[in-house]
Structures are given as C-alpha cells and as structure tokens.
Design a protein around this motif. Structure first.
Motif, PDB file in Angstrom:
ATOM      1  N   LYS A   1       0.837  -1.209   0.000  1.00  0.00           N
ATOM      2  CA  LYS A   1       0.000   0.000   0.000  1.00  0.00           C
ATOM      3  C   LYS A   1       0.867   1.253   0.000  1.00  0.00           C
ATOM      4  CE  LYS A   1      -2.708  -1.130   3.532  1.00  0.00           C
ATOM      5  NZ  LYS A   1      -3.786  -0.974   4.543  1.00  0.00           N
ATOM      6  N   LYS A   2       1.914   1.226   0.799  1.00  0.00           N
ATOM      7  CA  LYS A   2       2.806   2.380   0.873  1.00  0.00           C
ATOM      8  C   LYS A   2       3.622   2.532  -0.413  1.00  0.00           C
ATOM      9  CE  LYS A   2       3.364   2.344   5.916  1.00  0.00           C
ATOM     10  NZ  LYS A   2       4.315   2.079   7.035  1.00  0.00           N
ATOM     11  N   PHE A   3       4.164   1.423  -0.899  1.00  0.00           N
ATOM     12  CA  PHE A   3       5.037   1.465  -2.077  1.00  0.00           C
ATOM     13  C   PHE A   3       4.268   1.956  -3.306  1.00  0.00           C
ATOM     14  CE2 PHE A   3       7.327  -0.142  -5.745  1.00  0.00           C
ATOM     15  CZ  PHE A   3       8.657  -0.012  -5.396  1.00  0.00           C
ATOM     16  N   TYR A   4       3.050   1.456  -3.483  1.00  0.00           N
ATOM     17  CA  TYR A   4       2.266   1.792  -4.675  1.00  0.00           C
ATOM     18  C   TYR A   4       1.259   2.919  -4.425  1.00  0.00           C
ATOM     19  CZ  TYR A   4       4.296  -1.996  -7.354  1.00  0.00           C
ATOM     20  OH  TYR A   4       5.188  -2.797  -8.029  1.00  0.00           O
ATOM     21  N   ASN A   5       1.227   3.427  -3.196  1.00  0.00           N
ATOM     22  CA  ASN A   5       0.356   4.556  -2.849  1.00  0.00           C
ATOM     23  C   ASN A   5      -1.106   4.256  -3.183  1.00  0.00           C
ATOM     24  OD1 ASN A   5      -0.295   7.108  -1.869  1.00  0.00           O
ATOM     25  ND2 ASN A   5      -0.002   8.085  -3.852  1.00  0.00           N
ATOM     26  N   VAL A   6      -1.595   3.156  -2.628  1.00  0.00           N
ATOM     27  CA  VAL A   6      -2.980   2.739  -2.832  1.00  0.00           C
ATOM     28  C   VAL A   6      -3.636   2.511  -1.470  1.00  0.00           C
ATOM     29  CG1 VAL A   6      -2.623   1.709  -5.107  1.00  0.00           C
ATOM     30  CG2 VAL A   6      -2.247   0.319  -3.039  1.00  0.00           C
ATOM     31  N   LYS A   7      -4.961   2.402  -1.470  1.00  0.00           N
ATOM     32  CA  LYS A   7      -5.702   2.242  -0.210  1.00  0.00           C
ATOM     33  C   LYS A   7      -5.776   0.796   0.254  1.00  0.00           C
ATOM     34  CE  LYS A   7      -8.629   6.311  -0.952  1.00  0.00           C
ATOM     35  NZ  LYS A   7     -10.026   6.797  -1.156  1.00  0.00           N
TER      36      LYS A   7
ATOM     37  N   ASP B   1      -9.219   0.128 -11.917  1.00  0.00           N
ATOM     38  CA  ASP B   1     -10.043  -0.332 -10.786  1.00  0.00           C
ATOM     39  C   ASP B   1      -9.293  -1.345  -9.925  1.00  0.00           C
ATOM     40  OD1 ASP B   1     -12.818   0.897 -11.434  1.00  0.00           O
ATOM     41  OD2 ASP B   1     -12.182   0.005 -13.324  1.00  0.00           O
ATOM     42  N   ILE B   2      -8.621  -2.277 -10.580  1.00  0.00           N
ATOM     43  CA  ILE B   2      -7.830  -3.288  -9.881  1.00  0.00           C
ATOM     44  C   ILE B   2      -6.518  -3.460 -10.642  1.00  0.00           C
ATOM     45  CG2 ILE B   2      -7.673  -5.713  -9.154  1.00  0.00           C
ATOM     46  CD1 ILE B   2     -10.747  -5.795  -9.151  1.00  0.00           C
ATOM     47  N   GLY B   3      -5.428  -3.575  -9.915  1.00  0.00           N
ATOM     48  CA  GLY B   3      -4.139  -3.910 -10.520  1.00  0.00           C
ATOM     49  C   GLY B   3      -3.522  -5.048  -9.747  1.00  0.00           C
ATOM     50  N   GLY B   4      -2.433  -5.587 -10.283  1.00  0.00           N
ATOM     51  CA  GLY B   4      -1.817  -6.673  -9.535  1.00  0.00           C
ATOM     52  C   GLY B   4      -0.464  -7.070 -10.067  1.00  0.00           C
TER      53      GLY B   4
ATOM     54  N   THR C   1      -5.977  -1.917  -5.104  1.00  0.00           N
ATOM     55  CA  THR C   1      -7.158  -1.174  -5.534  1.00  0.00           C
ATOM     56  C   THR C   1      -7.407  -0.017  -4.577  1.00  0.00           C
ATOM     57  OG1 THR C   1      -9.529  -1.334  -6.062  1.00  0.00           O
ATOM     58  CG2 THR C   1      -8.751  -2.636  -4.212  1.00  0.00           C
ATOM     59  N   ASN C   2      -8.127   0.987  -5.061  1.00  0.00           N
ATOM     60  CA  ASN C   2      -8.582   2.090  -4.208  1.00  0.00           C
ATOM     61  C   ASN C   2     -10.077   1.997  -3.917  1.00  0.00           C
ATOM     62  OD1 ASN C   2      -6.120   3.592  -3.799  1.00  0.00           O
ATOM     63  ND2 ASN C   2      -6.232   4.158  -5.949  1.00  0.00           N
ATOM     64  N   ASN C   3     -10.691   0.901  -4.378  1.00  0.00           N
ATOM     65  CA  ASN C   3     -12.132   0.703  -4.238  1.00  0.00           C
ATOM     66  C   ASN C   3     -12.411  -0.215  -3.041  1.00  0.00           C
ATOM     67  OD1 ASN C   3     -14.750  -0.729  -4.682  1.00  0.00           O
ATOM     68  ND2 ASN C   3     -14.844   0.622  -6.466  1.00  0.00           N
ATOM     69  N   LYS C   4     -13.088   0.307  -2.040  1.00  0.00           N
ATOM     70  CA  LYS C   4     -13.341  -0.431  -0.795  1.00  0.00           C
ATOM     71  C   LYS C   4     -14.165  -1.695  -1.038  1.00  0.00           C
ATOM     72  CE  LYS C   4     -15.146   0.224   3.899  1.00  0.00           C
ATOM     73  NZ  LYS C   4     -15.790   1.199   4.827  1.00  0.00           N
ATOM     74  N   TYR C   5     -15.193  -1.593  -1.873  1.00  0.00           N
ATOM     75  CA  TYR C   5     -16.053  -2.746  -2.147  1.00  0.00           C
ATOM     76  C   TYR C   5     -15.272  -3.858  -2.848  1.00  0.00           C
ATOM     77  CZ  TYR C   5     -19.675  -5.656  -4.275  1.00  0.00           C
ATOM     78  OH  TYR C   5     -20.437  -6.720  -4.676  1.00  0.00           O
ATOM     79  N   LEU C   6     -14.511  -3.488  -3.868  1.00  0.00           N
ATOM     80  CA  LEU C   6     -13.730  -4.493  -4.588  1.00  0.00           C
ATOM     81  C   LEU C   6     -12.697  -5.144  -3.677  1.00  0.00           C
ATOM     82  CD1 LEU C   6     -13.149  -2.682  -8.015  1.00  0.00           C
ATOM     83  CD2 LEU C   6     -14.750  -4.550  -7.534  1.00  0.00           C
ATOM     84  N   ALA C   7     -12.083  -4.348  -2.811  1.00  0.00           N
ATOM     85  CA  ALA C   7     -11.090  -4.887  -1.882  1.00  0.00           C
ATOM     86  C   ALA C   7     -11.730  -5.915  -0.945  1.00  0.00           C
ATOM     87  CB  ALA C   7     -10.454  -3.761  -1.074  1.00  0.00           C
ATOM     88  N   LYS C   8     -12.881  -5.557  -0.384  1.00  0.00           N
ATOM     89  CA  LYS C   8     -13.564  -6.475   0.528  1.00  0.00           C
ATOM     90  C   LYS C   8     -13.944  -7.763  -0.175  1.00  0.00           C
ATOM     91  CE  LYS C   8     -17.468  -6.839   3.717  1.00  0.00           C
ATOM     92  NZ  LYS C   8     -18.654  -6.144   4.296  1.00  0.00           N
ATOM     93  N   LYS C   9     -14.443  -7.624  -1.384  1.00  0.00           N
ATOM     94  CA  LYS C   9     -14.881  -8.823  -2.105  1.00  0.00           C
ATOM     95  C   LYS C   9     -13.699  -9.728  -2.439  1.00  0.00           C
ATOM     96  CE  LYS C   9     -18.375 -10.512  -5.026  1.00  0.00           C
ATOM     97  NZ  LYS C   9     -19.606 -10.232  -5.746  1.00  0.00           N
ATOM     98  N   MET C  10     -12.572  -9.135  -2.830  1.00  0.00           N
ATOM     99  CA  MET C  10     -11.389  -9.948  -3.130  1.00  0.00           C
ATOM    100  C   MET C  10     -10.842 -10.613  -1.878  1.00  0.00           C
ATOM    101  SD  MET C  10      -9.382  -7.881  -6.172  1.00  0.00           S
ATOM    102  CE  MET C  10      -9.322  -6.283  -5.384  1.00  0.00           C
ATOM    103  N   GLN C  11     -10.903  -9.925  -0.739  1.00  0.00           N
ATOM    104  CA  GLN C  11     -10.481 -10.547   0.515  1.00  0.00           C
ATOM    105  C   GLN C  11     -11.344 -11.757   0.843  1.00  0.00           C
ATOM    106  OE1 GLN C  11     -10.849  -7.098   3.030  1.00  0.00           O
ATOM    107  NE2 GLN C  11      -8.639  -6.725   3.069  1.00  0.00           N
ATOM    108  N   MET C  12     -12.621 -11.665   0.544  1.00  0.00           N
ATOM    109  CA  MET C  12     -13.536 -12.764   0.832  1.00  0.00           C
ATOM    110  C   MET C  12     -13.333 -13.918  -0.135  1.00  0.00           C
ATOM    111  SD  MET C  12     -16.961 -10.635   1.862  1.00  0.00           S
ATOM    112  CE  MET C  12     -17.763 -11.990   2.705  1.00  0.00           C
TER     113      MET C  12
END
Length: 391
Positions: A34-40, A164-167, A186-197
């Motif tokens: 998150k720090k290296f790529y400056n993302v949420k 929207d998503i990178g990797g 990603t900077n999208n909270k919903y997408l992040a949560k869904k990918m974690q799940m």
C-alpha cells in the motif's frame, strides 16, 4: 522460529486479530505494498493466477458476460474470465508497444461487455488515458495485469495503479519472487472487501443481509503463507535496485543492437518507463532478407537459452478454438446469442509479430553482468555478419 507458517482462519474471527485477513507477515506485506504503490488496499494471494481469478470474480459478472483481453499474454489472463462463466473477447495488440491496441477495443464492445483486462506486457504500461476514456464512456471496469511491469511508470504514476484493480506477480522468474505469489491493489473499498472474501472461503462469513456481495461469492483458498509473505517483504525492498540494473543493461542492448540492419529495439513513449521483463526486438525481414526463424536458430547455436522465438497467442489455443471448457457442449459460449470468433486471423498484428518479427531476451530470469550484455551484443553482430545482413 515463530512456529506459525499460516495464520489465516477460513471462518469468522470475532477477536481483535481477525485472522480471516491473515497473520502478522501477510498484513505487513500488504501494508508495505500500500505504501510502495500509494494505494488504499492491497490483497496478497498464493499466485498471480489466483489474483486474476478473484479480481474478475469481484466484478459481479453474470454468466455469459464478456471481458476484453489481449491475445498476447500468459493464458491465465484469459482463463480467469472463464473461471466465472464469462467469455473472453480477444483484442489485437499495438505493433510498437505489444500492449492491447486501444483503437481495437471499442470495436469489440457489445451490450454484454463488462470489463477490460489490460496486460502491461514485457514491462511497459498500456495506454492508460485512451483505455480509461473508452471504459468511462461504456461504464466498464478495468483490471491491470501488471505481472511483468512492476516499478514501471505511466506519467509519473506507477503502472498497475491507474485502474479499478491492478496486480503483481511473485512467480519465480519475475523481477522479485517468492517462488509463487501475487498481490492485488485497488482504491475501491467494495472491490477490496470482495477480493479478501474470495481469497478465503468468503461464503462462510458473508452476511445474509448483503445480497449484492453474495454474487459469485464462491470462495477458495488463495491465501499466502506467513513464510512466503516474509520473503516477499524482503524482496519488495530490492525491487527498485533490480529494475534499475535491468534498465541499465537494456540501455546497452538498445545502444548496440540498434546499429544492426533490420533490427528494431523496444519502443518507449516519452511519458513512460520500461521495466523489461523481456527485451523485445523486432526483425524486419524485408530489410534483413533473412527469415526471423533462421536468425533465431543461429543465435541459439551460441547456447542462448535466454532467448525465445515469439510469444503465446492465447486465442489460438485448442480450448478457445474448439470452445470446450466446461463439459462438451460449448459452455459458457452457448450462453451468448452471437457467435464468438476465435479464428487465427482475428489478431493480425500479433500473428505477424509472432510469425515474422519478434525475438525475446529474458531479462529477469538471468542476472546479466555488463560483460554478459556486451558479449551477447557481440554474438548478435557475428550472426548478422554470418547471414550477410550486416555489410
């Protein structure tokens, strides 16, 4: 020494540790990214293939939906689409950059198109501005497969963070590696949560009240181990140095190989940098009067195991040609009323480059010294003279 090789829990954890999200080193790695790529948000996975699969799964697709993807890529970029019963629509590439051709994308969009997967192939970013303009116009999501281009820049911003998503991949022959592994951003909270799940048996923890997040909530075990995460933490610290060395070696290649008749060195737009997973050269057979394949065979005679004769064209693989994936009746293609064309000639630029032009030097798999680079350039010159290309 910690005695803990994995600290994930595939069910709800009401404690402060919340082990559903992993252990100490997994979380530290994600925080470092998150720090290296400056993302949420950053989500670690056990392979980049897993990462692609949960990235596509997070988009709330319906079976039969379409995603545009370049043919010039590793096959996982396309199979991740099929994993969710969606249909890959293959796009041609730009002859200069080898990335997806923005001028082709809009022609492939239909009322079933939901997203675009861009692949920053060989180490160079795709054309962010043009692709985002198209995606915004048609309300499409964009996934950036940045497996081959960590620490490359597009307009002063790191590639893989524009969409929207990178990797990023941590496979054994990438710039930095842990054997297997990957990280999504990603900077999208919903997408992040869904990918974690989706990474961790999400169906076991999803709330009954949240019907939207149930869409495609077929979780898996895509979790990174603590040991892998600890290695990745150390590897990330080396990324800049590794890329800088590869860029320095590539600069020498470009200076010396550009002098050979009929050989084009990699193109780099003025507002971008290249991290050179592969150093891609193009042979102009009209100038050399010698077939690309013959040049490749001559180079191979010098124990050049680090060069490759072209790249994969995913749309030509038998699974796509015959449209057989799930069962034998053409699913998921039979969900779509229109006929999907996977004929070999649909991606003319990629076909031409593969057959007549491209030779690749693997840059991340080998730790070339400056002496190695000069020696390789010398062999290229010998081959050009032997074949009477260089007079």
């Amino acid at each position: 020494r910690s005695g803990c090789l994995s600290d994930f829990l595939g069910s709800k954890d009401e404690t402060k540790k919340n082990r559903f999200l992993g252990g100490k080193y997994v979380r530290k790695l994600e925080n470092d990214y998150k720090k290296f790529y400056n993302v949420k948000h950053a989500i670690s996975v056990n392979s980049w293939t897993s990462g692609l699969e949960i990235a596509v799964g997070a988009l709330d697709l319906e079976p039969g939906d379409e995603i545009i993807v370049p043919t010039w890529t590793m096959c996982a970029s396309a199979s991740a689409i099929l994993r969710w019963n969606a249909i890959p629509i293959f796009a041609d590439i730009d002859k200069k950059t080898f990335c997806i051709d923005p001028n082709i994308i809009e022609k492939l969009i239909t009322n079933r198109t939901r997203a675009i997967i861009v692949v920053d192939i060989f180490g160079l970013s795709s054309d962010v501005d043009k692709i985002k303009k198209i995606a915004n116009k048609h309300n499409l999501k964009i996934i950036s497969d940045n497996a081959q281009a960590p620490f490359s820049f597009y307009k002063k911003k790191l590639a893989g963070t524009h969409f929207d998503i990178g990797g990023f991949s941590l496979n054994t022959h990438k710039h930095i590696q842990t054997g297997e592994g990957g990280v999504l951003v990603t900077n999208n909270k919903y997408l992040a949560k869904k990918m974690q799940m989706l990474r961790n048996h999400g169906e076991a923890v999803v709330s009954k009240k949240n019907k939207k997040i149930l869409i495609n909530m077929i979780g898996g075990n895509y979790r990174m181990t603590e040991l892998t995460a600890a290695i990745a933490i150390a590897q990330l610290k080396k990324l800049k140095k590794i890329v800088n060395k590869i860029q320095s070696n590539s600069k020498i290649f470009s200076q010396k190989l550009s002098k050979l008749r009929g050989l084009d060195v990699p193109y780099i737009p003025t507002d971008q940098t290249h991290s050179y997973y592969m150093y891609a050269i193009k042979i102009n057979e009209k100038i050399t009067k010698v077939k690309k394949d013959k040049i490749f065979r001559e180079l191979r005679k010098h124990n050049f195991d680090f060069i490759e004769n072209g790249y994969i064209l995913v749309h030509t693989l038998p699974m796509y040609e015959k449209k057989i994936a799930y069962g034998k009746k053409g699913f998921p293609w039979n969900l779509n009323k229109r006929k999907i064309n996977y004929k070999k000639n649909i991606c003319k630029n990629a076909n031409y480059l593969q057959k007549n032009s491209i030779i690749l030097i693997q840059m991340t798999k080998y730790d070339f010294s400056r002496a190695d680079v000069n020696y390789i350039c010398g062999i290229f010159l010998k081959v050009w003279k032997k074949l009477k290309i260089q007079k």
